[in-house]
Design an enzyme around this catalytic site. Structure first.
Site, PDB file in Angstrom:
ATOM      1  N   ARG A 151       0.812  -1.214   0.000  1.00  0.00           N
ATOM      2  CA  ARG A 151       0.000   0.000   0.000  1.00  0.00           C
ATOM      3  C   ARG A 151       0.851   1.273   0.000  1.00  0.00           C
ATOM      4  NH1 ARG A 151      -5.404  -0.219   1.156  1.00  0.00           N
ATOM      5  NH2 ARG A 151      -6.262  -2.267   0.839  1.00  0.00           N
ATOM      6  N   ARG A 203      -3.031   6.508   0.327  1.00  0.00           N
ATOM      7  CA  ARG A 203      -3.521   7.797   0.778  1.00  0.00           C
ATOM      8  C   ARG A 203      -2.579   8.572   1.678  1.00  0.00           C
ATOM      9  NH1 ARG A 203      -8.676   4.930   2.970  1.00  0.00           N
ATOM     10  NH2 ARG A 203      -7.051   3.359   3.140  1.00  0.00           N
ATOM     11  N   ARG A 211      -5.887  12.137  -7.146  1.00  0.00           N
ATOM     12  CA  ARG A 211      -7.122  11.375  -6.995  1.00  0.00           C
ATOM     13  C   ARG A 211      -8.339  12.254  -6.732  1.00  0.00           C
ATOM     14  NH1 ARG A 211      -8.408   6.805  -4.766  1.00  0.00           N
ATOM     15  NH2 ARG A 211     -10.433   7.733  -5.077  1.00  0.00           N
ATOM     16  N   ASP A 230      -6.561  -2.559  -7.666  1.00  0.00           N
ATOM     17  CA  ASP A 230      -7.177  -3.142  -6.478  1.00  0.00           C
ATOM     18  C   ASP A 230      -7.528  -4.590  -6.769  1.00  0.00           C
ATOM     19  OD1 ASP A 230      -8.299  -2.230  -3.681  1.00  0.00           O
ATOM     20  OD2 ASP A 230      -9.726  -3.664  -4.508  1.00  0.00           O
ATOM     21  N   TYR A 285     -15.157 -11.377   0.096  1.00  0.00           N
ATOM     22  CA  TYR A 285     -15.903 -10.160  -0.284  1.00  0.00           C
ATOM     23  C   TYR A 285     -17.173 -10.511  -1.064  1.00  0.00           C
ATOM     24  CZ  TYR A 285     -12.205  -6.985   1.234  1.00  0.00           C
ATOM     25  OH  TYR A 285     -11.314  -6.279   1.991  1.00  0.00           O
TER      26      TYR A 285
HETATM   27  O1  CP3 Z   1       0.163  -1.420  -2.473  1.00  0.00           O
HETATM   28  C1  CP3 Z   1      -0.209  -0.495  -3.229  1.00  0.00           C
HETATM   29  O2  CP3 Z   1       0.060   0.690  -2.992  1.00  0.00           O
HETATM   30  C2  CP3 Z   1      -0.922  -0.840  -4.516  1.00  0.00           C
HETATM   31  C3  CP3 Z   1      -2.315  -0.625  -4.514  1.00  0.00           C
HETATM   32  C4  CP3 Z   1      -3.288  -1.523  -3.776  1.00  0.00           C
HETATM   33  C5  CP3 Z   1      -4.581  -1.063  -3.457  1.00  0.00           C
HETATM   34  N1  CP3 Z   1      -5.312  -2.104  -2.993  1.00  0.00           N
HETATM   35  C6  CP3 Z   1      -5.045   0.313  -3.675  1.00  0.00           C
HETATM   36  C7  CP3 Z   1      -6.172   0.811  -2.848  1.00  0.00           C
HETATM   37  C8  CP3 Z   1      -3.216  -2.872  -3.401  1.00  0.00           C
HETATM   38  C9  CP3 Z   1      -2.054  -3.835  -3.487  1.00  0.00           C
HETATM   39  C10 CP3 Z   1      -4.520  -3.217  -2.913  1.00  0.00           C
HETATM   40  C11 CP3 Z   1      -4.878  -4.586  -2.488  1.00  0.00           C
HETATM   41  C12 CP3 Z   1      -6.078  -4.782  -1.668  1.00  0.00           C
HETATM   42  N2  CP3 Z   1      -7.320  -4.210  -1.800  1.00  0.00           N
HETATM   43  C13 CP3 Z   1      -6.148  -5.740  -0.627  1.00  0.00           C
HETATM   44  C14 CP3 Z   1      -5.030  -6.635  -0.214  1.00  0.00           C
HETATM   45  C15 CP3 Z   1      -3.999  -5.888   0.570  1.00  0.00           C
HETATM   46  C16 CP3 Z   1      -4.334  -5.686   2.035  1.00  0.00           C
HETATM   47  O3  CP3 Z   1      -4.270  -4.533   2.455  1.00  0.00           O
HETATM   48  O4  CP3 Z   1      -4.586  -6.664   2.726  1.00  0.00           O
HETATM   49  C17 CP3 Z   1      -7.447  -5.687  -0.095  1.00  0.00           C
HETATM   50  C18 CP3 Z   1      -7.989  -6.510   1.057  1.00  0.00           C
HETATM   51  C19 CP3 Z   1      -8.178  -4.726  -0.848  1.00  0.00           C
HETATM   52  C20 CP3 Z   1      -9.613  -4.324  -0.704  1.00  0.00           C
HETATM   53  C21 CP3 Z   1      -9.687  -2.867  -0.359  1.00  0.00           C
HETATM   54  N3  CP3 Z   1      -9.612  -1.854  -1.304  1.00  0.00           N
HETATM   55  C22 CP3 Z   1      -9.724  -2.258   0.925  1.00  0.00           C
HETATM   56  C23 CP3 Z   1      -9.801  -2.991   2.239  1.00  0.00           C
HETATM   57  C24 CP3 Z   1      -9.680  -0.859   0.716  1.00  0.00           C
HETATM   58  C25 CP3 Z   1      -9.627   0.248   1.769  1.00  0.00           C
HETATM   59  C26 CP3 Z   1     -10.945   0.887   2.028  1.00  0.00           C
HETATM   60  C27 CP3 Z   1     -10.765   2.169   2.803  1.00  0.00           C
HETATM   61  O5  CP3 Z   1     -10.975   3.238   2.202  1.00  0.00           O
HETATM   62  O6  CP3 Z   1     -10.378   2.101   3.980  1.00  0.00           O
HETATM   63  C28 CP3 Z   1      -9.621  -0.638  -0.671  1.00  0.00           C
HETATM   64  C29 CP3 Z   1      -9.512   0.672  -1.359  1.00  0.00           C
HETATM   65  C30 CP3 Z   1      -8.147   1.006  -1.821  1.00  0.00           C
HETATM   66  N4  CP3 Z   1      -7.339   0.176  -2.532  1.00  0.00           N
HETATM   67  C31 CP3 Z   1      -7.488   2.251  -1.656  1.00  0.00           C
HETATM   68  C32 CP3 Z   1      -6.254   2.142  -2.307  1.00  0.00           C
HETATM   69  C33 CP3 Z   1      -5.195   3.199  -2.471  1.00  0.00           C
HETATM   70  C34 CP3 Z   1      -8.059   3.452  -0.948  1.00  0.00           C
HETATM   71  C35 CP3 Z   1      -9.031   4.106  -1.855  1.00  0.00           C
HETATM   72  C36 CP3 Z   1      -8.855   5.601  -1.920  1.00  0.00           C
HETATM   73  O7  CP3 Z   1      -7.715   6.103  -1.861  1.00  0.00           O
HETATM   74  O8  CP3 Z   1      -9.892   6.259  -2.140  1.00  0.00           O
END
Ligand code: CP3
Length: 347
Positions: free
Chosen positions: A30, A34, A43, A79, A154
Site C-alpha cells: 500500500r 492515501r 485522486r 485493487d 468479499y
Molecule cells: O500497495 C499499493 O500501494 C498498490 C495498490 C493496492 C490497493 N489495494 C489500492 C487501494 C493494493 C495492493 C490493494 C490490495 C487490496 N485491496 C487488498 C489486499 C492488501 C491488504 O491490504 O490486505 C485488499 C484486502 C483490498 C480491498 C480494499 N480496497 C480495501 C480494504 C480498501 C480500503 C478501504 C478504505 O478506504 O479504507 C480498498 C480501497 C483502496 N485500494 C485504496 C487504495 C489506495 C483506498 C481508496 C482511496 O484512496 O480512495
C-alpha cells in the site's frame, strides 16, 4: 518479461531468488496510497475504481512512491476487485469501508456473475504496465491479485467482514458450490496475473489478506488447492511469486508449499521464527508493524534493525511492513526507514 536487463539484476529480484544482494531491498504494501499528498492531489474527484481503469493515473500513482522513497520495487496501482468488475460484477469501493458487492454470491445461480476474464477486459492495465516499465528503468514492477479465498470472502459477505460467517457457512455447508466458486476465481486470477506479467511485471504478489481466520486443516482442504492453481499457472513465466496473508502464523509453511517463491509474513511472527516454519527453499518478505511507524523515530529505528537482524536468518529477505501502510502514516517516517534499510541491511 522485463525489457530492461538491469531489472533481473535488481536487489529485489535477487533477494526473491535467494541470491546475494548489495543491500536488503525494501518496498511497502500500500505504498501508493492515501498517505501521500501527491496521491490525494491526483485522486481528487476521481472515484477509486475509475482511477484503476485510467492508464495515465495508474502510471503516475505507481511511480509516486518510487520517486519519493527510492523503494526497490514499484507495485501496480490497482485493487484486488478490479478483475471482478472487469467481468461485470456490480461492485464499488466505498471510501473508509472497502469493496461492496451489489449481489452477494450465495447460490449457484449467483455464480453466473463470474464469467472467465479475457485479456481484452483489462486492456487499461496492459497500457499502464507498458508505459510503466519504460519509466521505471531498472526498478522492478510487482503485479498483484487477490487470492481466491479473500475475493470469495468479499463476494459471499457482500463487503468487508469481521467474522466471515457467511463465507464459512458456504464453505462448510455447501462445499461443492464453494469449490466451484473458488475454481472460477482461481482461473480468473491466473489470467489477471498472466496478463500483468506478459505486459512487463517482473514479480507477482498474491494477497490472501483474510485467510488467517482459518485453521490449517480448513486452509488445506478448502483454500490451498485453489491458491496453488493460481501460483502454478505463473510457474512457466519464471517471475517470483510472493504469497502474503495477515494472521497467518499457523499457515506459513502451507502458504509456502502452495507454490510461493517468497512468503510474506505479517508483524506477529518474528522473521527468524517464520524462517524455521517456512524452511530453506523460500525467501521471506516483511515485517515491521505498520502501527509502530506512529511511535518516535528511535523506536522505529530500533524495530527496523530488529526486523533486519531476524530477517538475516532467512535465505533471502525483502524488507516490508507486516501489512499495508496506514493512511495517516507520516511519509517522512517511511523515507527514513528506506534509508536505514539501505544503509544497514547488508546481507
Ligand atoms: O500497495 C499499493 O500501494 C498498490 C495498490 C493496492 C490497493 N489495494 C489500492 C487501494 C493494493 C495492493 C490493494 C490490495 C487490496 N485491496 C487488498 C489486499 C492488501 C491488504 O491490504 O490486505 C485488499 C484486502 C483490498 C480491498 C480494499 N480496497 C480495501 C480494504 C480498501 C480500503 C478501504 C478504505 O478506504 O479504507 C480498498 C480501497 C483502496 N485500494 C485504496 C487504495 C489506495 C483506498 C481508496 C482511496 O484512496 O480512495
Amino acid at each position: 518479461m522485463p525489457v530492461n536487463p538491469d531489472v533481473a539484476d535488481s536487489a529485489f529480484l535477487r533477494a526473491a531468488r535467494r541470491e546475494p544482494v548489495p543491500h536488503t531491498p525494501v518496498w511497502f504494501m500500500r505504498q501508493a496510497g492515501r498517505s501521500l499528498p501527491e496521491y490525494r492531489r491526483v485522486r481528487a474527484g476521481v472515484p477509486m475504481l475509475q482511477a484503476c481503469r485510467t492508464p495515465d493515473l495508474i502510471t503516475e500513482i505507481t511511480l509516486q512512491p518510487v520517486r519519493r522513497y527510492g523503494v526497490d520495487a514499484a507495485i501496480l496501482f490497482s485493487d484486488i476487485v478490479v478483475p471482478l468488475q472487469a467481468v461485470g460484477v456490480d461492485l464499488d469501493i466505498k471510501p473508509g469501508v472497502g469493496p461492496v458487492i451489489a449481489r452477494p454470491v450465495r447460490s449457484s445461480a449467483d455464480l453466473e456473475q463470474l464469467r472467465p476474464l479475457d485479456e481484452g477486459d483489462v486492456g487499461f492495465v496492459v497500457d499502464a504496465i507498458e508505459a510503466l516499465t519504460s519509466e521505471l528503468g531498472a526498478t522492478p514492477l510487482i503485479g498483484f491479485a487477490g487470492a481466491p479465498f479473500t475475493l470469495a470472502s468479499y463476494l459471499v459477505e457482500g463487503g468487508p467482514s469481521r467474522n466471515h460467517e457467511q463465507t464459512k457457512a458456504l464453505m462448510y455447508g455447501a462445499p461443492d458450490l464453494w469449490d466451484e466458486l473458488m475454481r472460477r476465481l482461481a482461473t480468473m486470477q491466473a489470467t489477471w496475473l498472466r496478463v500483468q506479467v506478459e505486459a512487463g511485471a517482473s514479480a507477482v504478489q498474491l494477497f490472501d489478506s483474510w485467510v488467517g481466520v482459518l485453521p490449517a486443516e480448513d486452509y488445506q482442504r478448502y483454500v490451498m488447492p485453489h491458491s496453488a492453481e493460481v501460483l502454478a499457472a505463473l510457474g512457466g513465466t519464471g517471475v517470483p511469486r510472493i504469497h502474503f496473508g495477515v494472521g497467518t502464523g499457523e499457515l506459513l509453511a502451507l502458504m509456502g508449499e502452495a507454490g510461493a517463491d517468497v512468503v510474506g509474513v505479517d508483524f506477529r511472527v518474528p522473521l527468524d521464527e517464520a524462517a524455521r516454519r517456512v524452511g530453506p527453499d523460500r525467501a521471506l518478505q516483511g515485517n515491521l508493524d505498520p502501527a509502530a511507524l506512529f511511535a518516535p523515530w528511535e523506536v522505529v529505528a530500533r524495530r527496523t534493525r530488529a526486523v533486519l537482524k531476524a530477517g538475516a536468518a532467512a535465505p533471502g529477505h525483502i524488507f516490508n511492513l507486516g501489512h499495508g501502510v496506514i493512511p495517516e502514516t507520516d511519509p517522512d517516517m517511511l523515507a527514513r526507514v528506506v534509508d536505514l534499510v539501505h544503509e544497514e541491511g547488508l546481507a
